[in-house]
Design a protein around this motif. Structure first.
Motif, PDB file in Angstrom:
ATOM      1  N   SER A   1     -49.917 -27.898 -28.353  1.00 17.83           N
ATOM      2  CA  SER A   1     -50.590 -28.750 -27.363  1.00 17.83           C
ATOM      3  C   SER A   1     -50.214 -28.490 -25.914  1.00 17.83           C
ATOM      4  CB  SER A   1     -50.290 -30.210 -27.702  1.00 17.83           C
ATOM      5  OG  SER A   1     -48.888 -30.438 -27.801  1.00 17.83           O
ATOM      6  N   VAL A   2     -49.620 -27.349 -25.577  1.00 22.75           N
ATOM      7  CA  VAL A   2     -49.279 -27.118 -24.181  1.00 22.75           C
ATOM      8  C   VAL A   2     -50.509 -26.613 -23.410  1.00 22.75           C
ATOM      9  CG1 VAL A   2     -48.441 -24.722 -24.471  1.00 22.75           C
ATOM     10  CG2 VAL A   2     -47.522 -26.161 -22.623  1.00 22.75           C
ATOM     11  N   TRP A   3     -51.581 -27.386 -23.526  1.00 20.54           N
ATOM     12  CA  TRP A   3     -52.859 -27.011 -22.935  1.00 20.54           C
ATOM     13  C   TRP A   3     -53.394 -28.177 -22.111  1.00 20.54           C
ATOM     14  CZ3 TRP A   3     -52.317 -22.290 -24.408  1.00 20.54           C
ATOM     15  CH2 TRP A   3     -51.865 -21.993 -25.695  1.00 20.54           C
ATOM     16  N   PRO A   4     -54.352 -27.902 -21.234  1.00 23.11           N
ATOM     17  CA  PRO A   4     -55.068 -29.019 -20.607  1.00 23.11           C
ATOM     18  C   PRO A   4     -55.760 -29.858 -21.680  1.00 23.11           C
ATOM     19  CG  PRO A   4     -55.540 -26.944 -19.487  1.00 23.11           C
ATOM     20  CD  PRO A   4     -54.818 -26.590 -20.756  1.00 23.11           C
ATOM     21  N   THR A   5     -55.805 -31.140 -21.478  1.00 25.81           N
ATOM     22  CA  THR A   5     -56.398 -32.026 -22.482  1.00 25.81           C
ATOM     23  C   THR A   5     -57.841 -31.662 -22.825  1.00 25.81           C
ATOM     24  OG1 THR A   5     -54.915 -33.807 -21.840  1.00 25.81           O
ATOM     25  CG2 THR A   5     -56.918 -34.441 -23.013  1.00 25.81           C
ATOM     26  N   PRO A   6     -58.707 -31.321 -21.848  1.00 25.23           N
ATOM     27  CA  PRO A   6     -60.083 -30.964 -22.225  1.00 25.23           C
ATOM     28  C   PRO A   6     -60.155 -29.801 -23.208  1.00 25.23           C
ATOM     29  CG  PRO A   6     -59.967 -31.424 -19.874  1.00 25.23           C
ATOM     30  CD  PRO A   6     -58.554 -31.389 -20.371  1.00 25.23           C
ATOM     31  N   TRP A   7     -59.186 -28.872 -23.176  1.00 26.62           N
ATOM     32  CA  TRP A   7     -59.203 -27.778 -24.137  1.00 26.62           C
ATOM     33  C   TRP A   7     -59.012 -28.309 -25.556  1.00 26.62           C
ATOM     34  CZ3 TRP A   7     -56.206 -22.829 -22.223  1.00 26.62           C
ATOM     35  CH2 TRP A   7     -56.703 -22.472 -20.956  1.00 26.62           C
ATOM     36  N   VAL A   8     -58.076 -29.253 -25.710  1.00 24.99           N
ATOM     37  CA  VAL A   8     -57.830 -29.836 -27.026  1.00 24.99           C
ATOM     38  C   VAL A   8     -59.023 -30.681 -27.463  1.00 24.99           C
ATOM     39  CG1 VAL A   8     -56.354 -31.445 -28.313  1.00 24.99           C
ATOM     40  CG2 VAL A   8     -55.329 -29.760 -26.763  1.00 24.99           C
ATOM     41  N   LEU A   9     -59.632 -31.374 -26.524  1.00 23.69           N
ATOM     42  CA  LEU A   9     -60.786 -32.211 -26.864  1.00 23.69           C
ATOM     43  C   LEU A   9     -61.934 -31.376 -27.422  1.00 23.69           C
ATOM     44  CD1 LEU A   9     -60.860 -34.721 -23.864  1.00 23.69           C
ATOM     45  CD2 LEU A   9     -60.009 -35.120 -26.181  1.00 23.69           C
ATOM     46  N   ARG A  10     -62.030 -30.118 -26.990  1.00 27.04           N
ATOM     47  CA  ARG A  10     -63.097 -29.264 -27.507  1.00 27.04           C
ATOM     48  C   ARG A  10     -62.900 -28.926 -28.982  1.00 27.04           C
ATOM     49  NH1 ARG A  10     -63.254 -26.993 -22.105  1.00 27.04           N
ATOM     50  NH2 ARG A  10     -61.717 -25.354 -22.596  1.00 27.04           N
ATOM     51  N   ALA A  11     -61.652 -29.073 -29.449  1.00 28.42           N
ATOM     52  CA  ALA A  11     -61.386 -28.811 -30.866  1.00 28.42           C
ATOM     53  C   ALA A  11     -61.669 -30.029 -31.737  1.00 28.42           C
ATOM     54  CB  ALA A  11     -59.924 -28.383 -31.050  1.00 28.42           C
ATOM     55  N   LEU A  12     -61.910 -31.179 -31.116  1.00 25.75           N
ATOM     56  CA  LEU A  12     -62.185 -32.423 -31.848  1.00 25.75           C
ATOM     57  C   LEU A  12     -63.665 -32.742 -31.767  1.00 25.75           C
ATOM     58  CD1 LEU A  12     -59.155 -34.478 -30.490  1.00 25.75           C
ATOM     59  CD2 LEU A  12     -59.362 -33.448 -32.763  1.00 25.75           C
ATOM     60  N   ARG A  13     -64.195 -33.337 -32.822  1.00 21.63           N
ATOM     61  CA  ARG A  13     -65.638 -33.611 -32.865  1.00 21.63           C
ATOM     62  C   ARG A  13     -65.968 -35.090 -32.959  1.00 21.63           C
ATOM     63  NH1 ARG A  13     -66.944 -29.426 -37.621  1.00 21.63           N
ATOM     64  NH2 ARG A  13     -64.781 -29.966 -38.113  1.00 21.63           N
ATOM     65  N   ASP A  14     -65.047 -35.895 -33.455  1.00 19.21           N
ATOM     66  CA  ASP A  14     -65.319 -37.319 -33.607  1.00 19.21           C
ATOM     67  C   ASP A  14     -64.966 -38.049 -32.306  1.00 19.21           C
ATOM     68  OD1 ASP A  14     -65.726 -39.450 -36.060  1.00 19.21           O
ATOM     69  OD2 ASP A  14     -64.470 -40.251 -34.452  1.00 19.21           O
ATOM     70  N   GLU A  15     -65.860 -38.905 -31.831  1.00 20.10           N
ATOM     71  CA  GLU A  15     -65.628 -39.572 -30.550  1.00 20.10           C
ATOM     72  C   GLU A  15     -64.401 -40.478 -30.592  1.00 20.10           C
ATOM     73  OE1 GLU A  15     -68.782 -42.163 -29.416  1.00 20.10           O
ATOM     74  OE2 GLU A  15     -68.834 -43.243 -31.319  1.00 20.10           O
ATOM     75  N   ARG A  16     -64.037 -40.968 -31.774  1.00 17.35           N
ATOM     76  CA  ARG A  16     -62.883 -41.864 -31.865  1.00 17.35           C
ATOM     77  C   ARG A  16     -61.571 -41.105 -31.692  1.00 17.35           C
ATOM     78  NH1 ARG A  16     -65.132 -44.159 -37.450  1.00 17.35           N
ATOM     79  NH2 ARG A  16     -65.551 -41.912 -37.517  1.00 17.35           N
ATOM     80  N   SER A  17     -61.407 -39.996 -32.387  1.00 16.01           N
ATOM     81  CA  SER A  17     -60.179 -39.212 -32.229  1.00 16.01           C
ATOM     82  C   SER A  17     -60.088 -38.631 -30.826  1.00 16.01           C
ATOM     83  CB  SER A  17     -60.105 -38.108 -33.277  1.00 16.01           C
ATOM     84  OG  SER A  17     -61.212 -37.230 -33.162  1.00 16.01           O
ATOM     85  N   ARG A  18     -61.222 -38.213 -30.275  1.00 12.97           N
ATOM     86  CA  ARG A  18     -61.236 -37.678 -28.910  1.00 12.97           C
ATOM     87  C   ARG A  18     -60.771 -38.720 -27.905  1.00 12.97           C
ATOM     88  NH1 ARG A  18     -64.336 -33.633 -27.043  1.00 12.97           N
ATOM     89  NH2 ARG A  18     -65.272 -35.017 -25.475  1.00 12.97           N
ATOM     90  N   ALA A  19     -61.263 -39.949 -28.039  1.00 12.25           N
ATOM     91  CA  ALA A  19     -60.881 -41.007 -27.109  1.00 12.25           C
ATOM     92  C   ALA A  19     -59.398 -41.345 -27.241  1.00 12.25           C
ATOM     93  CB  ALA A  19     -61.733 -42.256 -27.352  1.00 12.25           C
TER      94      ALA A  19
END
Length: 470
Positions: free
Chosen positions: A156-174
């Motif tokens: 996870s040593v990445w910008p948060t938007p990069w990690v968010l692109r790996a997630l698809r469900d709006e709940r886990s993303r939020a």
């Protein structure tokens, strides 16, 4: 006869100063702590700011790091009467009225409600959550990397938007975006996702507890331990220069870099002084507390069981709000971090009533009044909230700094924890707690490992003192 009055003087009775003092006292040193305010605690204050009987935390309210921190685990403050309380639902994150991401203590129960991201959540959090002790050690002493810190960084040593692109469900993303926002920087910065993953893993591993009676109870327990070891606490005494202190083998400064320079700057060489001058601060906070005559009427009933609520909407909205704050703009829809402490600790409010509160991130030194925007945002997700308000109390950056000078400009992080300043606190060194003055040390959140109620800057500074002066 000794040429010293005591072995060590600690300036500032925040959690780091108190942990440093206790660590030295338990090593047999004679220690005195000098505090400018009338009581110890720094930002660990719990006050009846709204109405009598309603107890609100001024600073931190949730304490996963206190549970996982090697400093607090070594001290065992439960023997001093410290107790924690929590719920099985550490966090709720409303996305839209009636729809939320819910983080439960159980990794599996959380993941099964995250749709397409169930397997990924199970894999990542299922690895880190059981390793919360190792995670606490890794976060608490990042200058000595462990395999767990390397694994966390690789994940996870990445910008948060990069990690968010790996997630698809709006709940886990939020949920991840809200957790990452505790970094108090633009979420487009590297390593912000690391904060989100670490806090999520700790929520699963140890929970997000509150101290029974209020966060002040942590400071009170540290003071009791200090006094029981022969230490001394002097309150109501502001230190202007180091020469006014009792003669000591070591002086530890639990202060902002600005106050460290005021107190002892004339003893520092140019490198130390410049490092303190260059400390950069990020976003500030504006805190609001409410006395309510009934629980918050959340549209989503699942939020009633949450100890804490990140009111930020979808992940992209959180990212946008934090970016605005980092760029000096107050967002129209601020990201709120709210505590339902009396849900876990009934001592916080009279029977049947609720002590509710929290804060939003605002630009450094912000002097506006966001209370209307904050309450309107809560009302959207909890219609009828305003009708339950008995009283409110608001503290902006200037009021917070007046209460605790370490909160420079209302910033609660001791200096922004972006990648550049994550380890260079206040400078990159093998022992960043030491200064060019051989008997003066730094132990505030402006040193490694930074902000949070974990006491590790104090513990590591005290260990540096013992190593260097013993």
């Amino acid at each position: 006869m000794s040429r010293y009055d005591v072995d060590a003087v600690v300036v500032g009775a925040g959690p780091n100063g108190l942990v440093a003092a206790v660590t030295l006292a338990e090593a047999g040193w004679r220690v005195v702590v000098v505090e400018a305010q009338s009581e110890a605690g720094g930002a660990l204050r719990t006050v009846e700011s709204t109405l009598p009987g309603f107890r609100h935390d001024v600073g931190a309210s949730n304490h996963p790091m206190a549970m996982a921190s090697p400093a607090f685990r070594a001290l065992g403050l439960e023997s001093e009467g410290l107790a924690f309380a929590q719920t099985d639902v550490p966090l709720g994150h409303p996305i839209a009225p009636g729809r939320s991401g819910i983080l439960r203590r159980s990794v599996a129960e959380t993941a099964e409600r995250f749709g397409d991201d169930e397997a990924l959540w199970n894999r990542v959090m299922g690895f880190f959550a059981p390793r919360w002790r190792q995670l606490g050690r890794a976060i608490g002493d990042p200058l000595h990397p462990t395999p767990d810190l390397v694994a966390l960084g690789a994940t996870s040593v990445w910008p948060t938007p990069w990690v968010l692109r790996a997630l698809r469900d709006e709940r886990s993303r939020a949920v991840i975006a809200g957790l990452a926002a505790h970094s108090i920087v633009d979420l487009g910065q590297p390593a912000t996702a690391l904060v989100g993953v670490a806090l999520g893993a700790l929520a699963h591993g140890v929970g997000w507890p509150v101290a029974v009676g209020g966060s002040q109870a942590i400071a009170d327990a540290l003071v009791r331990r200090l006094l029981s070891r022969g230490g001394e606490l002097v309150t109501g005494t502001r230190v202007s220069r180091i020469e006014t202190l009792p003669r000591a083998r070591a002086v530890l400064l639990d202060t902002s870099p600005r106050d460290a320079l005021r107190i002892a700057g004339h003893l520092f060489d140019a490198r130390t002084a410049n490092a303190l001058h260059r400390m950069r601060y990020g976003a500030a906070v504006h805190r609001v507390d409410w006395a309510l005559d009934a629980p918050v009427p959340w549209t989503d009933p699942a939020l009633a069981d949450a100890g804490f609520v990140h009111l930020g909407g979808p992940a992209d909205e959180v990212v946008r709000a934090e970016r605005d704050v980092a760029r000096g703009r107050m967002p129209d829809e601020p990201f709120l971090l709210l505590s339902q402490a009396s849900r876990m600790d009934p001592t916080r409010a009279p029977e049947g009533k609720v002590a509710f509160g929290g804060y939003c991130h605002v630009p450094f030194g912000y002097d506006g009044d966001p209370v209307e925007a904050i309450e309107a945002r809560i009302e959207r997700f909890a219609p009828g909230f305003r009708d339950r308000i008995l009283a409110r109390h608001s503290m902006g950056p200037s009021a917070l700094e007046a209460l605790n000078p370490n909160l420079v400009g209302g910033a609660i992080d001791g200096g922004i924890s972006d990648l550049r300043q994550l380890l260079a606190r206040p400078r990159l060194a093998l022992s960043p707690w030491a200064t060019s003055a051989p008997d003066v040390f730094l132990c505030s959140a402006s040193t490694v490992p930074g902000a949070g109620v974990h006491g590790m800057p104090g513990r590591l500074a005290a260990q540096a003192v013992l190593k260097q002066l013993r």
